[in-house]
Motif scaffolding. Structure first.
Motif, PDB file in Angstrom:
ATOM      1  N   UNK A   1       0.832  -1.208   0.000  1.00 26.28           N
ATOM      2  CA  UNK A   1       0.000   0.000   0.000  1.00 26.28           C
ATOM      3  C   UNK A   1       0.868   1.260   0.000  1.00 26.28           C
ATOM      4  N   UNK A   2       1.896   1.258   0.840  1.00 24.29           N
ATOM      5  CA  UNK A   2       2.745   2.453   0.943  1.00 24.29           C
ATOM      6  C   UNK A   2       3.453   2.723  -0.386  1.00 24.29           C
ATOM      7  N   UNK A   3       3.972   1.656  -1.001  1.00 23.18           N
ATOM      8  CA  UNK A   3       4.662   1.835  -2.280  1.00 23.18           C
ATOM      9  C   UNK A   3       3.710   2.366  -3.341  1.00 23.18           C
ATOM     10  N   UNK A   4       2.531   1.771  -3.388  1.00 21.90           N
ATOM     11  CA  UNK A   4       1.547   2.173  -4.388  1.00 21.90           C
ATOM     12  C   UNK A   4       1.143   3.641  -4.204  1.00 21.90           C
ATOM     13  N   UNK A   5       0.826   4.010  -2.958  1.00 16.42           N
ATOM     14  CA  UNK A   5       0.393   5.377  -2.672  1.00 16.42           C
ATOM     15  C   UNK A   5       1.527   6.368  -2.954  1.00 16.42           C
ATOM     16  N   UNK A   6       2.747   5.985  -2.577  1.00 16.81           N
ATOM     17  CA  UNK A   6       3.884   6.888  -2.807  1.00 16.81           C
ATOM     18  C   UNK A   6       4.098   7.098  -4.304  1.00 16.81           C
ATOM     19  N   UNK A   7       4.000   6.006  -5.071  1.00 17.21           N
ATOM     20  CA  UNK A   7       4.145   6.136  -6.525  1.00 17.21           C
ATOM     21  C   UNK A   7       3.045   7.023  -7.089  1.00 17.21           C
TER      22      UNK A   7
END
Lengths: 256, 347
Positions: B211-217
């Motif tokens: 989730x964090x990677x997706x949101x950051x991207x």
């Protein structure tokens, strides 16, 4: 690019700010909007760049209805010089100018060499070469105003809207800004307080009073003693300058 | 281009620093294990069977306790920093942090309901976390809805809606806490509020990192709009971005990311406030640079904060929220005192 506004009506907080205002600027024309404080000049400009939605009336730019465009499309046609600043945050002068490239960019596309070139050229045009790395908040009021003009130039639009563009500028830079804008050859619509500046640079003037168009036409025809007295409540003399232009000298307030 | 050069140099350095931090931090703990044994465990589990099978107990401590915890620290640190950065742009206010729009009181209420009233017991072991996530997200949704009443949202309406929702949620939570006679469960709420990474597991870590990677991207892809938001709604509109609509989307995605952070680690303050400002000092206000910088440095910051938590009091663990505030607040004051960085405004 031709800009046309028809029967604009705007209400803010119950008060009717514009009561059916129409305006037209032909391609490449420099049109001025003058009028006393609160007459609706800024509101009219905001309708032309869709910051405000009129309750009635429509705006078309280059033959297409403004309301049906995406924000990106309208930003490619119209650039605005108003008083905005990144409150609480800071960009460098060059970064501010570069933001003008935003509507031309897709998604993840970065600012390329060409964008930097355009932004640097704009900074040079407004006479701020060398100040690119200064942060916006450390610039003087006049320098900020010129950075905002550079941002609009960087946007490379066929229409330019100016809201009190000569605010904070000394007389040299006032004239310079008007010269720059005039030399672009794009359609310009500017709300201007200084009647002499308006008379000197605008092809045509619109006079707003209480949200209605009081007069319009060539500067020489519009800016008469009677109109100035009527709209502004000020006695004025129209002098002939040696260069051949008209010059308005204000003498005193007349009671309405 | 001072900012640009600093950015080019800082990005690879931060990636290396994050890797090195995790490898170094994994050797630190209450159980004394020689570093080479620790790294043998890590290499073995990463598929390098050639290093030989490590001893079971050592393997468990390193692979099942220490490493998941550090990975979680990195994930939560990145989430809070990026979210803080985005919220500062969304409300156009340098004082904003991930919790500013009622997320903290929403998750507090969720945790209180779970711990003190046993609501949400069906969610299993981490009912407090799940309820906190729900609380945080529900409050963000309400704030977004409240701010959109009577026309489109503005930063002021958002902040006021956030304050109103915060007040309501805090009042209900405090009422429940006040009516609770059982001191130990109140203690549990308090403990939860101060944050801990102790419950880290590989399975939940995977979900959180995803989730964090997706949101950051996602936020990285929005860098231009985030930049324009700093100029205000009117300027953003004339430069091609409808800030008022995007603001709500960003708020909800940020709430999702923070919700996962709260779910797994409770409330950890100051990270989301200090890291974005520190990065702005380094490289200016361009979000294209700030998003990766904040993600990486936030991750590193929380990895070391967690190590400190575990070693600062021998034999006990300091709640990480206390530590980040203890480190973060002086850092913040230092940033303020340095006149060069006026938090963007005319200091």
């Amino acid at each position: 690019m031709r800009v046309q506004a028809e029967g604009l009506r705007v209400q803010i907080g119950g008060a009717e700010i514009l009561r059916g205002v129409s305006l037209e600027a032909k391609s490449g024309e420099f049109v001025g909007i003058i009028g006393p404080n609160g007459s609706g000049k800024s509101t009219l400009l905001k309708c032309l760049c869709r910051v405000l939605q009129p309750v009635r009336g429509s705006v078309s730019i280059g033959g297409a209805a403004l309301a049906s465009m995406t924000y990106r499309e309208s930003a490619k046609r119209v650039a605005v010089v108003a008083q905005h600043a990144p409150a609480g945050f800071d960009f460098t002068a060059l970064e501010m100018a570069l933001l003008g490239r935003a509507p031309h960019k897709r998604g993840l596309e970065r600012d390329g060499a060409r964008d930097y070139e355009i932004a640097r050229a704009a900074m040079e045009t407004v006479g701020l070469a060398g100040l690119e790395e200064r942060t916006f908040s450390t610039l003087s009021g006049g320098e900020r105003q010129r950075v905002l003009l550079a941002q609009a130039l960087t946007q490379q639009t066929p229409c330019l809207l100016l809201d009190e563009p000569t605010n904070h500028l000394d007389i040299h830079h006032q004239l310079r800004l008007m010269e720059i804008v005039k030399s672009l050859g794009v359609t310009v619509i500017a709300a201007i307080h200084d009647l002499n500046l308006a008379a000197a640079y605008c092809d045509r003037l619109y006079v707003l009073r209480d949200g209605e168009m009081a007069a319009s036409g060539a500067a020489g025809d519009v800016l008469t003693r009677a109109l100035i007295r009527d709209v502004y409540g000020v006695d004025a003399e129209i002098l002939r300058s040696r260069a051949g232009g008209n010059h308005i000298a204000f003498s005193k307030i007349v009671e309405f | 281009m001072k900012g640009k050069a600093a950015y080019r140099a800082a990005l690879p350095l931060l990636v290396i620093a994050l890797g090195a931090s995790i490898l170094l931090a994994v050797t630190i703990g209450s159980t004394k294990i020689p570093p080479q044994d620790v790294h043998k465990v890590v290499l073995y589990h990463l598929g390098l069977r050639g290093v030989g099978e490590p001893e079971g107990a050592v393997s468990d401590v390193v692979w099942l306790i220490r490493l998941p915890r550090l990975i979680l620290a990195a994930g939560v640190g990145a989430a809070l920093s990026v979210s803080g950065l985005v919220m500062q742009a969304v409300v156009r206010n340098p004082l904003a942090d991930p919790y500013v729009l009622g997320v903290s009181s929403g998750s507090y209420l969720g945790a209180v309901l779970a711990i003190l009233l046993g609501i949400g017991g069906a969610f299993g072991g981490n009912a407090a976390g799940v309820m906190a996530f729900i609380g945080a997200f529900a409050v963000s949704l309400s704030v977004a809805a409240l701010a959109s009443i009577g026309g489109r949202s503005s930063t002021v309406k958002l902040l006021l809606a956030g304050m109103a929702m915060s007040a309501v949620c805090s009042a209900f939570s405090n009422f429940i806490v006040y009516r609770t006679r059982d001191a130990s469960s109140v203690q549990a709420v308090l403990h939860w509020m101060m944050g801990s990474l102790g419950a880290a597991q590989w399975r939940t870590n995977a979900a959180i990192l995803f989730v964090v990677t997706l949101c950051t991207l996602f936020f990285y892809s929005q860098f231009r709009s985030l930049n324009l938001m700093l100029l205000g709604d009117e300027a953003a509109a004339t430069l091609g971005t409808d800030a008022r609509r995007r603001r709500i989307v960003y708020l909800l995605i940020s709430a999702l990311m923070v919700g996962f952070a709260v779910f797994s680690a409770g409330m950890i303050g100051f990270v989301g406030l200090v890291v974005p400002h520190a990065m702005r000092m380094l490289s200016g206000s361009d979000h294209r640079r700030l998003i990766p910088l904040c993600a990486l440095s936030g991750a590193i910051f929380l990895v070391w904060a967690d190590v400190l938590c575990r070693v600062v009091i021998p034999g006990a663990e300091l709640p990480i929220g206390i530590l980040t505030a203890m480190i973060g607040a002086p850092c913040f004051v230092y940033l303020m005192a340095r006149r060069k960085y006026g938090f963007g405004g005319d200091a």
